[in-house]
Design an enzyme around this catalytic site. Structure first.
Site, short mmCIF file in Angstrom:
data_model
loop_
_atom_site.label_atom_id
_atom_site.label_comp_id
_atom_site.label_asym_id
_atom_site.label_seq_id
_atom_site.Cartn_x
_atom_site.Cartn_y
_atom_site.Cartn_z
N SER A 1 -12.60 -9.08 22.95
CA SER A 1 -11.87 -9.81 21.90
C SER A 1 -11.39 -8.81 20.87
O SER A 1 -10.27 -8.86 20.40
CB SER A 1 -12.78 -10.82 21.23
OG SER A 1 -13.39 -11.62 22.18
N GLU B 1 -25.81 -3.90 22.82
CA GLU B 1 -24.66 -4.01 23.73
C GLU B 1 -24.04 -2.68 24.10
O GLU B 1 -23.51 -2.52 25.19
CB GLU B 1 -23.62 -4.96 23.16
CG GLU B 1 -23.02 -4.53 21.84
CD GLU B 1 -22.09 -5.61 21.31
OE1 GLU B 1 -22.56 -6.46 20.55
OE2 GLU B 1 -20.92 -5.60 21.68
N ARG C 1 -20.78 5.45 18.27
CA ARG C 1 -19.61 4.58 18.14
C ARG C 1 -18.66 5.25 17.16
O ARG C 1 -19.02 5.50 16.02
CB ARG C 1 -20.04 3.21 17.61
CG ARG C 1 -18.89 2.24 17.51
CD ARG C 1 -19.39 0.84 17.14
NE ARG C 1 -18.33 -0.14 17.23
CZ ARG C 1 -17.42 -0.35 16.28
NH1 ARG C 1 -17.47 0.35 15.18
NH2 ARG C 1 -16.49 -1.27 16.44
N SER D 1 -14.13 -1.65 20.83
CA SER D 1 -15.08 -0.64 20.36
C SER D 1 -14.77 0.67 21.06
O SER D 1 -14.46 0.67 22.25
CB SER D 1 -16.51 -1.04 20.72
OG SER D 1 -17.02 -1.89 19.73
#
Lengths: 401, 774
Positions: free
Chosen positions: A223, A169, A238, A226
């Site tokens: 929700s 993703e 990340r 990141s």
């Protein structure tokens, strides 16, 4: 199907440090290396299945020759007609018509890119529909990303006779952002910012040229949240994430106000006053807290006034919705700002469906970043908010061809 | 645990009512008010902390040489012992619920006799609210001080002055509280104060700190949002709810998003993807417990994450957490610790403070007491007057909160002289005095607690007997016995109450309790008698030593030192012998000693060193017991060192502990020996033999808290040998202490349990000669 929210987010706090497992090379048998000019067969979809929302992008070819039209199987035609002639699907699916990208050239084909979303809990119905429409007979590859690509993989196989191509993703997200920004928004800029964010009178939305985007901090608010530091097209990491995201805003609003849609929650928030709920610096110190350079208007304690029974009884649901929105937004801004400082990056791009129709949060983020960094950091936003993962998935489909 | 209930409302307060107009127990709280000055008050959201400075008058035993009027023959004893009144300074801190402010102010007003104090320093959010009340009741002018400045001043103070102030909290461990060694340099650090909001402050120096950030999501958010969601009004009740809930029912987890396949990504499926995410997608009711738990996780994680981001940005690895969100709540310490571990990947440790609740009051007090220069002194926690960690924790004592009048106390004694590290410690930052951590070692803890319980009766009797002329000695001894017994019971339940539990802390607590009831030196008469007897034998011992050849003499000296060490009233096995066999003497003691090879025996290496190496430049000797030990054991040894050209610094305790020789006793004893012995006499005159005090009144030895004068002398004289004698100083403490120079640790193990643990029998000998690695 009442509750419908932003886009999904990835997981939150995990540190998926080892993002070694890139998932994009798992395409099926349809991409034979000998057929370089062979494009994937239509229809071209990109799917991003989040924790709350499913995002679907669909490329509608407009350059179909008569010959092609002739050959086009009935199933395919009906899918094309169904998606392009409607703006709502079932009771919960919505096509964001205003986001449609017109006359796009993708892999030599001209067409329009459509943006569709529906709640993740309707995923079984979606797979059912695919099955009824004999989607599998089209021999297309369905590229999907987001956590749901894993969660629903089995369902796609057993119910829909479809093999999903699962994609990472974060790879998809970045790919989508860079692509959409590069093609622009029907002649307009995809990227924008707020000029004079600290002055509510003079504050205005202006286009931003993201031609040299690196390095940038990408904050995806679904929700959960990141946060990625992007140094080049394929060099990113990340940095962190937080579980206080769109799901938290909407979830708390549902509990506190009894609202049932994201739109309703935002609408309530727009009419509320959070200073009745929150304890401000001036509520404690009577004004600015000069010892620490804190302005009196700053929130000292979110929901801090709610420890008092009288005040709990005197606030409205709208006030509570507003306070929830401000709390979550400020917190995301704060974490993003700290990450930007730690990574030494001064451009912060906020995406994700939490920002959909949510000007309050966008302006607050712009304001907070500017104010607390003394003008060093700039908050940027993108028109296609939550759809970049799905766009990235579509691009992966075409890339492998 | 009845004894604990007696803590706050203890003593005369057994009948304190539930009524708000409680009768305060004057024996227990607000002690020494008569001379109190420098008041400070910190009024928080629910608790008030009051601080004052006071002088405490208590008895001390003084030794004094008789007048040299030629009538020495009359005296059996070498010197006289008198009891005098001494005044020392003490800091008192009391914490109580805000509802008692008025009652407490009235009490203070009634008992405050002669104070020249005109102002009271006030801090905390409630200082405004109660300003008028305080001014009216006490007639003092309220002088407001900045909250954060006070907090940091207080924090620096406890970090500097209180050993084991800092602890890490470990979930699911036998010892949840892991106390940290005091680092010689406390700066820089990050203080994260979680009150209604969160303040993150970077402290670089005593008076240099900076607010570097904060968050509005703090204790007020937990409380306010929690009250809205669960209709539960009280903070403590919300925490109770949270500790019973399941956050996974409310939060959206990674596995909820990824299904069962998250493992393939190397993710933990139990991570929270979206706090309260399920309350948005599921259409159902959620339990109060589950929502409270989810809220607690959300807030703790968020604070931990921000704290880590700030620590990283400012390159700091020490984060202390405080504020009402943390205060005494294991559940929040647990979630914060988890969060810090998670976000820092274990690189940063969440640290907490034992006296966190007092920081503001301490800081405000220090602001007000600047003319007394409290920062110039060293301070010591008084175990007798302090309640200990978690004394009012609802988690540990659920009944306690419902009692009216829960008072928590903290007292610190101003030490006569500043304490510093022994300059010869190899690494002061990792030095741990104590050999066994009884918080860790449950077996050892049980043994020692029982051991101290069993010895208590005898100690109390001896205390009473030491003051035959006092009419209330028996009564005071009983009170002492009760108090120390209660402390031991508290420690059975909460071994962490005063930091790491050790034999040393048990001994020190006993000394504090004895002092509390005016038994400053129960062994003074025994010491006096034994010193007298030993002095008479000194010349004989020297003569017999001098008749030996060099090699024999070295062994005889060491054996003498060890035999002397048998005379220890602190060891029950020995005190029983000494009580029953009045004729037990030096020779009998020698016969008790283990034959070589000793349990720990590096005597040959020591002998080789003496034979082959140059004489030591200067030896520092920490002496143990009075009487035979110091006079017939240590002094002949000292004499030999002096004769071979080594200078000697003889360090004795500043204050009394058991039958340990005190500095003032050592002065007299040395004078008497010098009169008999020319070697000692000339060494004294030429300052090759120096007597110093340790700064301690403990039967054990903490090399990181020694008298500054001693440290200076050690440096000046280029000390290259340290000799530590006795079970308390060389086994219970310092057995593993690493020094920069040669050292000798010797002791006789006078406790069969300990001997067995070390693999030997009672009266086993430890002779540990160590040379630091180059």
């Amino acid at each position: 199907m009442k509750k419908q929210g932003r886009e999904h987010g990835s997981e939150v706090q995990s540190n998926r440090a080892a993002r070694g497992r890139r998932l994009h090379s798992a395409l099926g048998p349809r991409t034979s290396p000998s057929s370089r000019h062979l494009l994937p067969v239509f229809p071209w979809f990109g799917l991003d299945i989040g924790g709350t929302l499913v995002k679907l992008v669909y490329f509608e070819p407009k350059d179909i020759t008569a010959e092609e039209e002739e050959e086009e199987v009935e199933n395919l035609k009906s899918i094309r007609k169904y998606l392009t002639s409607n703006v709502a699907y079932g009771s919960t699916g919505i096509r964001d018509v205003h986001l449609e990208l017109k006359d796009l050239t993708l892999c030599g084909r001209k067409g329009n890119l459509h943006f569709i979303r529906f709640p993740t809990h309707d995923m079984p119905a979606f797979i059912q529909m695919g099955s009824q429409k004999h989607f599998s007979s089209l021999h297309t590859t369905l590229c999907a990303t987001g956590g749901g690509a894993y969660k629903f993989e089995q369902d796609f196989r057993t119910m829909g006779d479809l093999q999903l191509c699962k994609l990472d993703e974060l790879d998809c997200l970045i790919k989508g952002v860079l692509y959409i920004d590069s093609v622009g928004f029907n002649g307009h800029s995809e990227c924008y910012y707020f000029e004079n964010p600290t002055d509510s009178e003079k504050c205005e939305k202006l286009p931003f040229n993201l031609e040299n985007p690196y390095p940038l901090l990408l904050v995806n608010i679904g929700s959960g949240v990141s946060i990625l530091a992007v140094y080049s097209k394929d060099n990113y990491k990340r940095v962190t994430g937080t579980s206080l995201g769109g799901g938290t805003f909407f979830g708390l609003c549902c509990l506190l106000t009894g609202c049932s849609t994201f739109e309703e929650a935002l609408e309530m928030a727009s009419r509320g006053d959070s200073t009745k709920v929150d304890k401000l610096v001036r509520d404690i110190y009577g004004g600015d807290y000069e010892r620490f350079g804190l302005p009196g208007w700053a929130v000292a304690s979110s929901f801090g006034n709610m420890v008092s029974k009288e005040k709990r009884e005197s606030v409205s649901k709208e006030d509570l919705a507003r306070a929830t929105l401000i709390t979550i937004t400020n917190n995301i801004g704060s974490i993003a700002r700290m990450c930007a400082l730690n990574e030494n990056i001064n451009r912060v791009v906020f995406v994700g469906n939490f920002l959909r129709i949510n000007t309050i949060s966008m302006r607050l983020l712009a304001y907070a970043l500017d104010y607390w960094s003394k003008g060093q950091l700039k908050a940027l936003f993108l028109e296609h908010e939550g759809y970049f993962g799905a766009v990235g998935a579509l691009l992966e489909l075409l890339d492998t061809a | 645990m009845a004894a604990r209930g007696g803590r706050g409302g203890g003593g005369s307060s057994g009948h304190c009512s539930q009524d708000k107009s409680i009768t305060l127990p004057p024996d227990e709280i607000f002690r020494n008010l008569e001379n109190a000055k420098c008041f400070a008050i910190d009024i928080g959201g629910s608790l008030t902390k009051l601080a004052y400075y006071s002088t405490v008058q208590h008895k001390v035993a003084r030794v004094r040489s008789f007048d040299h009027s030629g009538k020495d023959i009359e005296h059996e004893s070498p010197y006289e012992v008198t009891v005098q009144e001494e005044i020392t300074a003490r800091l008192h801190f009391i914490k109580f619920e805000n509802t008692y402010i008025e009652t407490c102010l009235d009490f203070i007003k009634d008992h405050l006799v002669n104070t020249e104090t005109k102002v009271i320093k006030a801090t905390g959010g409630g200082a405004y609210k109660f300003k008028d009340l305080i001014e009216k009741k006490l007639g003092l002018k309220v002088d407001k001080e900045d909250v954060m400045t006070c907090l940091i001043k207080g924090c620096n103070f406890v970090l500097t002055n209180i050993p084991h102030e800092v602890f890490a909290y470990q979930k699911d461990s036998d010892t949840e509280f892991r106390f940290q060694t005091n680092h010689p340099n406390i700066f820089p650090y990050l203080l994260v104060n979680i009150g209604s909001g969160v303040s993150i402050v970077k402290v670089e120096m005593e008076d240099k700190f900076e607010w570097i950030g904060g968050s509005s999501i703090g204790g007020g958010t937990f409380w306010g949002l929690g009250a809205l969601l669960t209709k539960t009004k009280k903070f403590d009740e919300l925490l109770q709810l949270a500790s019973k809930g399941q956050h996974t029912n409310v939060d959206m987890l990674v596995k909820d998003v990824y299904g069962g396949a998250y493992q393939t990504l190397g993710l933990s499926g139990n991570l929270i993807a979206s706090s309260f995410g399920k309350s948005a997608t599921a259409d159902k009711d959620f339990s109060k417990e589950d929502m409270a738990k989810s809220l607690l996780h959300m807030i703790s994680n968020d604070i931990g994450q921000l704290a880590c981001l700030y620590a990283k940005l400012h390159n700091l690895d020490k984060i202390y957490f405080g504020g009402f969100f943390i205060r005494g709540h294991p559940v929040t310490m647990r979630t914060i610790t988890y969060s810090i571990n998670f976000f820092s990947k274990g690189e940063v440790q969440a640290l907490f403070l034992r006296h966190e609740g007092y920081l503001g009051a301490i800081g405000a007090f220090l602001k007000g007491a600047e003319q007394d220069n409290p920062n110039q002194y060293s301070w010591g926690e008084n175990y007798a007057g302090s309640s200990g960690l978690m004394s009012t924790s609802p988690d540990l004592c659920p009944m306690q909160r419902t009692r009216s009048g829960t008072f928590d106390m903290f007292e610190m004694d101003r030490l006569e002289r500043p304490l510093v590290n022994l300059p010869l410690l190899q690494d002061p930052s990792t030095y741990i005095p104590d050999t066994v951590d009884l918080t860790d070692d449950a077996m050892a803890r049980k043994y020692w607690l029982t051991c101290f319980e069993e010895a208590l009766d005898g100690v109390a009797k001896r205390a009473a007997a030491s003051q035959p002329d006092s009419i209330d000695a028996v009564e005071r001894a009983e009170k002492f016995q009760q108090k120390y017994w209660n402390k031991l019971q508290t420690l059975r339940q909460q071994p962490f109450a005063y930091g790491t539990l050790t034999v040393r802390s048990l001994l020190d607590t006993r000394e504090h309790c004895l002092n509390e009831f005016n038994f400053p030196d129960p062994y003074s008469k025994i010491k006096q008698k034994e010193n007298g007897i030993a002095l008479k034998c000194f010349q004989g011992v020297i003569e017999s030593l001098d008749s030996l050849d060099w090699k024999e003499r070295q062994l005889a000296l060491v054996k003498g030192l060890l035999a002397g060490n048998v005379f220890d009233w602190g060891a029950k096995a020995v005190s029983d012998v000494l009580e029953s066999e009045t004729q037990f003497g030096f020779e009998e003691a020698k016969s008790k000693l283990q034959e070589r090879p000793w349990l720990e025996d590096s005597y040959n290496e020591w002998l080789d060193r003496l034979k082959e190496g140059p004489p030591h430049k200067c030896a520092l000797i920490f002496a143990d017991n009075s009487g035979i030990d110091i006079i017939l054991g240590v002094f002949p040894f000292v004499r030999e060192l002096l004769s071979s050209g080594t200078e000697v610094i003889l360090a004795c305790n500043s204050g009394p502990a058991l039958n340990d020789v005190t500095y003032s006793e050592s002065l007299i004893v040395t004078e008497k020996i010098a009169a008999m012995d020319s070697v000692i006499q000339s060494a004294l005159k030429e300052e090759r033999l120096l007597l110093v005090q340790t700064g301690s009144s403990s039967p054990c030895l903490d090399l990181s808290r020694l008298d500054k004068g001693l440290a200076v002398l050690v440096r000046e004289r280029k000390t290259d040998l340290v000799i530590i004698e006795g079970m308390g100083r060389a086994i219970h403490t310092n057995y593993y202490a690493a020094l920069k120079c040669e050292s000798l640790k010797l002791a006789v193990i006078k406790n069969s349990w300990l001997a067995e643990r070390l693999g030997g029998k009672i009266f086993s000998v430890i002779f540990k000669y160590e040379v630091p690695r180059e």
